[in-house]
Write an enzyme that holds these catalytic residues in place. Structure first.
Site, PDB file in Angstrom:
ATOM      1  N   GLU A 130       0.668  -1.243   0.157  1.00  0.00           N
ATOM      2  CA  GLU A 130       0.015  -0.186  -0.047  1.00  0.00           C
ATOM      3  C   GLU A 130       0.825   1.367   0.104  1.00  0.00           C
ATOM      4  O   GLU A 130       0.531   2.250  -0.644  1.00  0.00           O
ATOM      5  CB  GLU A 130      -0.883  -0.067   1.372  1.00  0.00           C
ATOM      6  CG  GLU A 130      -1.956   1.224   1.244  1.00  0.00           C
ATOM      7  CD  GLU A 130      -1.422   2.472   2.245  1.00  0.00           C
ATOM      8  OE1 GLU A 130      -1.526   3.496   2.028  1.00  0.00           O
ATOM      9  OE2 GLU A 130      -0.781   1.971   3.173  1.00  0.00           O
TER      10      GLU A 130
ATOM     11  N   ASP B 276       0.614   3.772  -3.199  1.00  0.00           N
ATOM     12  CA  ASP B 276       0.435   5.151  -3.023  1.00  0.00           C
ATOM     13  C   ASP B 276       1.258   6.201  -3.848  1.00  0.00           C
ATOM     14  O   ASP B 276       0.890   6.998  -4.558  1.00  0.00           O
ATOM     15  CB  ASP B 276       0.380   5.504  -1.654  1.00  0.00           C
ATOM     16  CG  ASP B 276       0.161   7.167  -1.390  1.00  0.00           C
ATOM     17  OD1 ASP B 276      -1.199   7.491  -1.409  1.00  0.00           O
ATOM     18  OD2 ASP B 276       0.793   7.737  -0.950  1.00  0.00           O
TER      19      ASP B 276
ATOM     20  N   ASP C 215      -6.844   1.596   0.644  1.00  0.00           N
ATOM     21  CA  ASP C 215      -5.473   0.704   0.946  1.00  0.00           C
ATOM     22  C   ASP C 215      -5.224  -0.197  -0.144  1.00  0.00           C
ATOM     23  O   ASP C 215      -4.262  -0.486  -0.653  1.00  0.00           O
ATOM     24  CB  ASP C 215      -5.225   0.486   2.343  1.00  0.00           C
ATOM     25  CG  ASP C 215      -4.986   1.647   3.226  1.00  0.00           C
ATOM     26  OD1 ASP C 215      -5.060   2.622   2.833  1.00  0.00           O
ATOM     27  OD2 ASP C 215      -5.371   1.414   4.590  1.00  0.00           O
TER      28      ASP C 215
ATOM     29  N   GLU D 105      -4.396   0.567  -3.780  1.00  0.00           N
ATOM     30  CA  GLU D 105      -3.042   0.806  -3.800  1.00  0.00           C
ATOM     31  C   GLU D 105      -2.094  -0.429  -3.762  1.00  0.00           C
ATOM     32  O   GLU D 105      -1.057  -0.282  -4.376  1.00  0.00           O
ATOM     33  CB  GLU D 105      -2.781   1.852  -2.668  1.00  0.00           C
ATOM     34  CG  GLU D 105      -3.260   3.127  -2.747  1.00  0.00           C
ATOM     35  CD  GLU D 105      -3.241   4.009  -1.783  1.00  0.00           C
ATOM     36  OE1 GLU D 105      -3.644   5.379  -2.021  1.00  0.00           O
ATOM     37  OE2 GLU D 105      -3.117   3.768  -0.709  1.00  0.00           O
TER      38      GLU D 105
END
Length: 228
Positions: A45, A49, A118, A121
């Site tokens: 995650e 991102d 989350d 990502e």
């Protein structure tokens, strides 16, 4: 490693077949299911991102070569914020394939905005590690689709927009008051009122305080614009 039918179907939904299937397994494994022999998706995650941010920044620059940073920044924020990531996750039924511990299962984890955001990502990072940046970029552009083209030129989250509306008129910042809470402890539902010092108010209900606050702010903005 051979994937189960659910993850094989998920690969089809996102348009990527993993050369290293253990990556997608890690990407859909929540921390509540981690163990010394099973990695969760938190590290992915973190990476995803950053990959998402780079792809979106490039896409926005290419879409509007003349846009100033002050215009691009709110568009960027609208596209990468957790609410948008969660929308994308719902589009691809990511919640259906998440590996969750019992506590998260009981608390409705497959529908939680933060958890879904989350996880999407983490999936981006899994594709990046499996096939490189161009594959991850193609995935993001495919999944975000028309969201990029239609993102508001003045995209801001509703709470920020409402606060700016109030400040521009010399008012104190809006207040967000929890007026009701229902449902079991593991799956609460919140009702939040967004209030201005003028007495204007709107309420909204959602499964998290953050979502309810945003929805209440949006509802109040719509009322204010309608009465303008």
């Amino acid at each position: 490693m051979k994937l189960g039918a659910d993850l094989s179907a998920f690969e089809g939904r996102i348009g990527h077949r993993f050369a290293a299937p253990e990556l997608i397994v890690e990407a859909v494994t929540h921390a509540s299911m981690s163990s010394p022999t099973r990695s969760d998706n938190q590290r992915l995650e973190f990476l995803g991102d950053r990959v998402l941010g780079l792809v979106m920044a490039q896409a926005l620059l290419e879409a509007d070569p003349g846009a100033a940073e002050g215009t691009l920044a709110p568009r960027f924020n609208a596209l990468v914020r957790k609410e948008t990531c969660a929308e994308v996750a719902r589009d691809i039924a990511l919640g259906d394939v998440l590996r969750l511990g019992r506590s998260e299962m009981l608390s409705g984890g497959r529908r939680k905005q933060a958890l879904l955001g989350d996880a999407v990502e983490a999936v981006i990072a899994a594709v990046y590690l499996d096939a490189g940046f161009e594959a991850a970029k193609a995935l993001i552009l495919r999944l975000w689709g028309e969201r990029i083209a239609r993102v508001d030129a003045d995209a801001r989250d509703a709470k920020t927009a409402l606060q700016e509306w109030a400040q521009a008129r010399g008012l104190t910042p809006p207040q967000y008051v929890e007026t009701a809470r229902s449902g079991p402890d593991h799956q609460p539902v919140f009702t939040i009122a967004a209030r201005l010092s003028t007495g204007a108010e709107a309420t909204a209900t959602a499964g998290s305080k953050r979502e309810a606050q945003q929805a209440a702010a949006q509802a109040l903005l719509q009322e204010l614009e309608g009465s303008a």
